[in-house]
Design an enzyme around this catalytic site. Structure first.
Site, PDB file in Angstrom:
ATOM      1  N   SER A  44      -0.576  -4.632   8.363  1.00  0.00           N
ATOM      2  CA  SER A  44      -1.425  -3.724   7.591  1.00  0.00           C
ATOM      3  C   SER A  44      -1.654  -2.361   8.235  1.00  0.00           C
ATOM      4  O   SER A  44      -2.776  -1.904   8.359  1.00  0.00           O
ATOM      5  CB  SER A  44      -2.773  -4.411   7.335  1.00  0.00           C
ATOM      6  OG  SER A  44      -3.449  -3.748   6.300  1.00  0.00           O
ATOM      7  N   ASN A  47       1.918   2.943   6.803  1.00  0.00           N
ATOM      8  CA  ASN A  47       3.280   3.510   6.923  1.00  0.00           C
ATOM      9  C   ASN A  47       3.275   4.998   6.559  1.00  0.00           C
ATOM     10  O   ASN A  47       3.919   5.811   7.188  1.00  0.00           O
ATOM     11  CB  ASN A  47       4.302   2.889   5.963  1.00  0.00           C
ATOM     12  CG  ASN A  47       4.048   1.459   5.626  1.00  0.00           C
ATOM     13  OD1 ASN A  47       2.927   1.101   5.339  1.00  0.00           O
ATOM     14  ND2 ASN A  47       5.092   0.654   5.657  1.00  0.00           N
ATOM     15  N   CYS A  48       2.522   5.292   5.489  1.00  0.00           N
ATOM     16  CA  CYS A  48       2.569   6.646   4.947  1.00  0.00           C
ATOM     17  C   CYS A  48       1.946   7.664   5.898  1.00  0.00           C
ATOM     18  O   CYS A  48       2.177   8.863   5.776  1.00  0.00           O
ATOM     19  CB  CYS A  48       1.869   6.699   3.586  1.00  0.00           C
ATOM     20  SG  CYS A  48       2.456   5.401   2.489  1.00  0.00           S
ATOM     21  N   THR A 286       9.948 -14.650  -8.930  1.00  0.00           N
ATOM     22  CA  THR A 286      11.411 -14.628  -8.908  1.00  0.00           C
ATOM     23  C   THR A 286      11.893 -15.697  -9.895  1.00  0.00           C
ATOM     24  O   THR A 286      11.088 -16.269 -10.630  1.00  0.00           O
ATOM     25  CB  THR A 286      11.921 -14.958  -7.493  1.00  0.00           C
ATOM     26  OG1 THR A 286      11.506 -16.298  -7.192  1.00  0.00           O
ATOM     27  CG2 THR A 286      11.348 -13.996  -6.451  1.00  0.00           C
ATOM     28  N   PRO A 289       9.578 -20.049  -9.965  1.00  0.00           N
ATOM     29  CA  PRO A 289       8.193 -19.644 -10.279  1.00  0.00           C
ATOM     30  C   PRO A 289       7.213 -19.801  -9.129  1.00  0.00           C
ATOM     31  O   PRO A 289       6.125 -19.228  -9.163  1.00  0.00           O
ATOM     32  CB  PRO A 289       7.816 -20.557 -11.454  1.00  0.00           C
ATOM     33  CG  PRO A 289       8.845 -21.629 -11.515  1.00  0.00           C
ATOM     34  CD  PRO A 289      10.067 -21.139 -10.811  1.00  0.00           C
ATOM     35  N   TYR A 292       7.309 -15.511  -5.244  1.00  0.00           N
ATOM     36  CA  TYR A 292       7.068 -14.164  -5.765  1.00  0.00           C
ATOM     37  C   TYR A 292       7.781 -13.159  -4.864  1.00  0.00           C
ATOM     38  O   TYR A 292       8.046 -13.435  -3.698  1.00  0.00           O
ATOM     39  CB  TYR A 292       5.571 -13.843  -5.741  1.00  0.00           C
ATOM     40  CG  TYR A 292       4.729 -14.787  -6.578  1.00  0.00           C
ATOM     41  CD1 TYR A 292       4.229 -14.395  -7.807  1.00  0.00           C
ATOM     42  CD2 TYR A 292       4.417 -16.070  -6.119  1.00  0.00           C
ATOM     43  CE1 TYR A 292       3.439 -15.253  -8.576  1.00  0.00           C
ATOM     44  CE2 TYR A 292       3.642 -16.940  -6.877  1.00  0.00           C
ATOM     45  CZ  TYR A 292       3.157 -16.517  -8.103  1.00  0.00           C
ATOM     46  OH  TYR A 292       2.391 -17.363  -8.852  1.00  0.00           O
ATOM     47  N   GLY A 295       6.941  -5.252  -3.615  1.00  0.00           N
ATOM     48  CA  GLY A 295       7.196  -4.157  -2.686  1.00  0.00           C
ATOM     49  C   GLY A 295       8.618  -3.638  -2.744  1.00  0.00           C
ATOM     50  O   GLY A 295       9.336  -3.824  -3.726  1.00  0.00           O
ATOM     51  N   ASP A 296       9.029  -3.013  -1.652  1.00  0.00           N
ATOM     52  CA  ASP A 296      10.327  -2.324  -1.611  1.00  0.00           C
ATOM     53  C   ASP A 296      11.507  -3.267  -1.812  1.00  0.00           C
ATOM     54  O   ASP A 296      12.602  -2.822  -2.144  1.00  0.00           O
ATOM     55  CB  ASP A 296      10.501  -1.617  -0.256  1.00  0.00           C
ATOM     56  CG  ASP A 296       9.598  -0.404  -0.114  1.00  0.00           C
ATOM     57  OD1 ASP A 296       8.817  -0.132  -1.049  1.00  0.00           O
ATOM     58  OD2 ASP A 296       9.675   0.263   0.939  1.00  0.00           O
ATOM     59  N   TYR A 440     -13.133  21.452 -17.476  1.00  0.00           N
ATOM     60  CA  TYR A 440     -12.793  22.824 -17.102  1.00  0.00           C
ATOM     61  C   TYR A 440     -14.014  23.625 -16.665  1.00  0.00           C
ATOM     62  O   TYR A 440     -15.061  23.613 -17.316  1.00  0.00           O
ATOM     63  CB  TYR A 440     -12.114  23.559 -18.280  1.00  0.00           C
ATOM     64  CG  TYR A 440     -12.230  25.073 -18.148  1.00  0.00           C
ATOM     65  CD1 TYR A 440     -11.595  25.737 -17.100  1.00  0.00           C
ATOM     66  CD2 TYR A 440     -13.019  25.824 -19.020  1.00  0.00           C
ATOM     67  CE1 TYR A 440     -11.738  27.103 -16.927  1.00  0.00           C
ATOM     68  CE2 TYR A 440     -13.167  27.194 -18.860  1.00  0.00           C
ATOM     69  CZ  TYR A 440     -12.531  27.827 -17.805  1.00  0.00           C
ATOM     70  OH  TYR A 440     -12.690  29.166 -17.625  1.00  0.00           O
TER      71      TYR A 440
HETATM   72  P1  FAD Z   1       6.304  -2.759   4.142  1.00  0.00           P
HETATM   73  O1  FAD Z   1       4.994  -2.113   3.977  1.00  0.00           O
HETATM   74  O2  FAD Z   1       7.348  -2.036   4.905  1.00  0.00           O
HETATM   75  O3  FAD Z   1       6.067  -4.162   4.824  1.00  0.00           O
HETATM   76  C1  FAD Z   1       7.108  -5.061   5.035  1.00  0.00           C
HETATM   77  C2  FAD Z   1       6.821  -5.837   6.282  1.00  0.00           C
HETATM   78  O4  FAD Z   1       7.569  -7.022   6.252  1.00  0.00           O
HETATM   79  C3  FAD Z   1       7.245  -5.099   7.539  1.00  0.00           C
HETATM   80  O5  FAD Z   1       6.175  -4.983   8.443  1.00  0.00           O
HETATM   81  C4  FAD Z   1       8.357  -5.984   8.126  1.00  0.00           C
HETATM   82  O6  FAD Z   1       8.345  -6.020   9.542  1.00  0.00           O
HETATM   83  C5  FAD Z   1       7.998  -7.335   7.550  1.00  0.00           C
HETATM   84  N1  FAD Z   1       9.135  -8.257   7.451  1.00  0.00           N
HETATM   85  C6  FAD Z   1      10.370  -7.978   6.994  1.00  0.00           C
HETATM   86  N2  FAD Z   1      11.150  -9.089   6.984  1.00  0.00           N
HETATM   87  C7  FAD Z   1      10.368 -10.086   7.451  1.00  0.00           C
HETATM   88  C8  FAD Z   1      10.601 -11.461   7.702  1.00  0.00           C
HETATM   89  N3  FAD Z   1      11.770 -12.015   7.432  1.00  0.00           N
HETATM   90  N4  FAD Z   1       9.594 -12.195   8.203  1.00  0.00           N
HETATM   91  C9  FAD Z   1       8.389 -11.620   8.463  1.00  0.00           C
HETATM   92  N5  FAD Z   1       8.123 -10.329   8.277  1.00  0.00           N
HETATM   93  C10 FAD Z   1       9.094  -9.559   7.760  1.00  0.00           C
HETATM   94  N6  FAD Z   1       5.058   5.597  -0.147  1.00  0.00           N
HETATM   95  C11 FAD Z   1       4.242   6.323  -0.934  1.00  0.00           C
HETATM   96  O7  FAD Z   1       4.002   5.928  -2.079  1.00  0.00           O
HETATM   97  N7  FAD Z   1       3.689   7.477  -0.488  1.00  0.00           N
HETATM   98  C12 FAD Z   1       3.906   7.955   0.760  1.00  0.00           C
HETATM   99  O8  FAD Z   1       3.370   8.987   1.151  1.00  0.00           O
HETATM  100  C13 FAD Z   1       4.773   7.217   1.591  1.00  0.00           C
HETATM  101  N8  FAD Z   1       5.053   7.656   2.839  1.00  0.00           N
HETATM  102  C14 FAD Z   1       5.833   6.892   3.640  1.00  0.00           C
HETATM  103  C15 FAD Z   1       6.084   7.346   4.935  1.00  0.00           C
HETATM  104  C16 FAD Z   1       6.858   6.600   5.790  1.00  0.00           C
HETATM  105  C17 FAD Z   1       7.148   7.109   7.164  1.00  0.00           C
HETATM  106  C18 FAD Z   1       7.388   5.350   5.351  1.00  0.00           C
HETATM  107  C19 FAD Z   1       8.216   4.524   6.286  1.00  0.00           C
HETATM  108  C20 FAD Z   1       7.164   4.905   4.072  1.00  0.00           C
HETATM  109  C21 FAD Z   1       6.373   5.667   3.210  1.00  0.00           C
HETATM  110  N9  FAD Z   1       6.135   5.260   1.904  1.00  0.00           N
HETATM  111  C22 FAD Z   1       5.329   6.001   1.098  1.00  0.00           C
HETATM  112  C23 FAD Z   1       6.733   4.027   1.370  1.00  0.00           C
HETATM  113  C24 FAD Z   1       5.770   2.859   1.486  1.00  0.00           C
HETATM  114  O9  FAD Z   1       5.287   2.778   2.779  1.00  0.00           O
HETATM  115  C25 FAD Z   1       6.507   1.588   1.096  1.00  0.00           C
HETATM  116  O10 FAD Z   1       6.955   1.725  -0.219  1.00  0.00           O
HETATM  117  C26 FAD Z   1       5.610   0.371   1.198  1.00  0.00           C
HETATM  118  O11 FAD Z   1       5.120   0.214   2.493  1.00  0.00           O
HETATM  119  C27 FAD Z   1       6.392  -0.878   0.796  1.00  0.00           C
HETATM  120  O12 FAD Z   1       5.598  -2.002   0.981  1.00  0.00           O
HETATM  121  P2  FAD Z   1       6.255  -3.395   1.352  1.00  0.00           P
HETATM  122  O13 FAD Z   1       5.124  -4.363   1.509  1.00  0.00           O
HETATM  123  O14 FAD Z   1       7.330  -3.705   0.428  1.00  0.00           O
HETATM  124  O15 FAD Z   1       6.947  -3.151   2.751  1.00  0.00           O
END
Ligand code: FAD
Length: 566
Positions: A44, A47-48, A286, A289, A292, A295-296, A440
């Site tokens: 937690s 990242n941003c 996915t 059922p 899930y 995220g990215d 406004y």
């Molecule tokens: P994440 O937040 O990356 O979390 C995934 C986590 O899963 C990671 O900690 C990883 O270590 C862990 N993980 C991966 N595989 C495994 C595994 N097999 N077992 C256990 N743990 C695992 N988005 C915006 O909308 N606005 C912004 O301004 C913005 N700025 C950003 C700036 C930076 C530098 C970065 C890197 C990203 C930014 N983003 C921004 C994008 C945003 O941070 C991501 O879209 C978001 O964090 C995605 O969430 P997530 O939970 O999918 O992945």
């Protein structure tokens, strides 16, 4: 709401999507056992915010830790396991194989299986690190987590670091450029595409490129990196571009995109979607059922096309995590709303925001889209501090449904894009946008907000009151009438407009006889406002006439890259 007794929820990934899922699951189900697996040492974190800590705009590293593992344990009774990587899913037996590593060495300590009733995958994406010669050098880095941040910051802090190269002019790349300049590094930006912020239409991105250059950054567009030249000590000292240019540097940050972490899912035969993310339904389930994905790594329903695709942004990850957490914990939740890809970035003094599709994307997707571009002040022009913005609005020609918008300028671009994103969320049309009752007062906006102005222009076109041609249109064979004053034309001649006839708008009625009413005519002014008046005059005199969208400012940005000075 259904609360299964002894429910066991396992979540893979402990940051944006995963932490949202875990905390919502707990708030919905006090009895469930909730295990949060995170392969790295932190959960937690923001990242941003990472680029801003490197630039010391966020001075304290601790401020990036939104919620520590200890806090999540205490407040939410979550079983947080950092340095625990999920390495396999056994769907038949509903269990996950986990490898525990040592926090310092990263070496494997043990593996075990953990049972689940519900599994939420939130493993995010990994930055792409292209396998170029020299790319493994110690100072060729990507930015995704706190360790990456520490590594980059250590290099910047290191005495002797004076130069940085950023590869990739997307959001992260531009944020890094800004922060490196803030730290006094001589910074170079390299981008493969012929423009910065390739997500935006080229003319909208142009003011960002100008701003970056004005800040002393050297920008190479349309160039790829061929290799990194590496010292004997294993660090890169120069970047070699496709045209042979060598850029000497002390550190390199790659911001060339991300790849979704889908191996865990695909090894478990969970289908991927067309854009390579884990395929999901409206509840982020996915094909299994009980599993899930958010995220990215997952795919969402993308509003403008109605198709599912990956959208690597924090907002959707957090919202999807929250919904999946609730669904897993209780068996029901609202469905995930379509995502528009709303995003914003600050690049020194210029902000750029967008939602939905761009004209470039519409062309690529074969979607019928029209656009209007307007330039307007962010609040009443007579009130001190009014900043200019350009706002481009895309809509469906048949229905007027809003398809997307981009805004570039100073203050207030985020507000306009958020309003338009809201209208899009409710499947609004440009007509409805024109009728919005927005607040406004002079310090905040204008009685006719830039949003209204863009929507008015779109409605005029839909109603056949005014036709537009895109800013980069081929004007050969058109009768071009530039209705600016001669002084304005001299300062910023209209690009690619040979033979343009100059008649200031206030003289047009009297000098209309100088024009050939039988020729298709395009009028242009500085930004489109006087062009609108001229187009109305000519149309009512029988001309087949169109207004150049965004006037000379948008055209010159599109064609010759002249920055906006309306
Ligand atoms: P994440 O937040 O990356 O979390 C995934 C986590 O899963 C990671 O900690 C990883 O270590 C862990 N993980 C991966 N595989 C495994 C595994 N097999 N077992 C256990 N743990 C695992 N988005 C915006 O909308 N606005 C912004 O301004 C913005 N700025 C950003 C700036 C930076 C530098 C970065 C890197 C990203 C930014 N983003 C921004 C994008 C945003 O941070 C991501 O879209 C978001 O964090 C995605 O969430 P997530 O939970 O999918 O992945």
């Amino acid at each position: 709401m259904n609360q299964q007794p002894n429910l066991k929820i396992v979540i893979v990934g402990g940051v944006a999507g995963g932490a949202s899922a875990a905390t919502r699951a707990r708030r919905m189900n006090e009895q469930a056992e909730i295990i949060l697996l995170e392969k790295d040492a932190d959960v937690s974190f923001a990242n941003c915010g990472l680029p801003y800590h490197i630039g010391e705009e966020i001075p304290q590293r601790a401020d990036l830790l939104v919620a520590t593992a200890e806090f999540l344990r205490r407040r939410f009774r979550l079983d947080v396991r950092t340095c625990h990587e999920a390495i396999a899913i056994d769907r038949e037996q509903k269990r996950v194989q986990v490898r525990r590593t040592d926090v310092l060495s990263g070496k494997e300590e043990a593996t075990c299986w953990i049972d689940y009733d519900k599994l939420i995958l939130a493993p995010g994406a990994a930055p792409i690190h292209p396998p170029l010669p020299g790319a493994t050098a110690s100072n060729v880095l990507t930015l995704r987590n706190l360790s990456d941040t520490d590594r980059i910051k250590a290099l910047v802090d290191q005495q002797g670091s004076r130069r940085a190269v950023v590869v990739g002019a997307g959001y992260i790349g531009l944020e890094m450029v800004e922060q490196f300049v803030r730290r006094g590094l001589q910074t170079t930006l390299v981008e493969l595409q012929p423009q910065v912020l390739p997500l935006l239409d080229p003319e909208m991105a142009q003011p960002i490129a100008s701003e970056i250059e004005q800040q002393g950054v050297t920008v190479f567009l349309g160039q790829s990196v061929e290799q990194f030249l590496v010292d004997e000590d294993g660090s890169a000292n120069a970047v070699v571009l496709s045209d042979g240019t060598q850029i000497e540097t002390d550190l390199i940050v790659l911001g060339v995109g991300v790849r979704p972490n889908v191996t865990l899912a695909s090894d478990a035969e969970l289908p991927l979607g067309q854009t390579g993310g884990i395929a999901t339904n409206a509840y982020m389930q996915t094909s299994d059922p009980d599993i899930y994905a958010v995220g990215d790594a997952a795919e969402y329903l993308y509003g403008p096309t109605g198709k599912r695709q990956r959208i690597a942004l924090a907002g959707p990850a957090n919202r999807a995590g929250r919904l999946a957490g609730q669904h897993a914990a209780t068996g029901s939740s609202d469905p995930m709303s379509p995502v528009q890809g709303s995003s914003v970035v600050r690049v020194f003094g210029v902000n750029a925001a967008m939602t939905g599709i761009t004209a470039t994307q519409a062309k690529r997707l074969g979607l019928a889209a029209r656009s209007t571009t307007i330039f307007a002040k962010h609040h009443a022009g007579y009130f001190p501090g009014a900043a200019m913005m350009s706002l481009k609005l895309l809509y469906a020609p048949e229905t007027g449904k809003i398809l997307g918008a981009q805004a570039v300028g100073g203050e207030g671009v985020d507000k306009r894009i958020d309003v338009i994103a809201t209208a899009m969320h409710f499947e609004g049309t440009v007509r409805q946008l024109a009728g919005l009752d927005l607040c406004y007062a002079p310090p905040f906006g204008s009685a006719k907000d830039p949003i209204h102005m863009a929507a008015f222009a779109a409605c005029n076109e839909l109603d056949g009151i005014e036709a537009f041609v895109p800013s980069d249109a081929d004007l050969i064979d058109k009768q071009i009438v530039d209705v600016r004053t001669s002084g304005e034309i001299e300062r910023a001649p209209l690009a690619a407009a040979t033979g343009a006839i100059s008649i200031p708008v206030d003289e047009l009625r009297d000098r209309i006889g100088e024009l050939d009413a039988s020729r298709p005519t395009v009028v242009s002014c500085a930004v489109g406002v006087r062009g609108h008046i001229a187009a109305r005059i000519l149309k009512q005199h029988g001309f087949e006439v169109a207004n150049l969208s965004g006037g000379a400012t948008a055209r010159n940005q599109s064609i010759v890259g002249v920055p906006a000075t309306p």
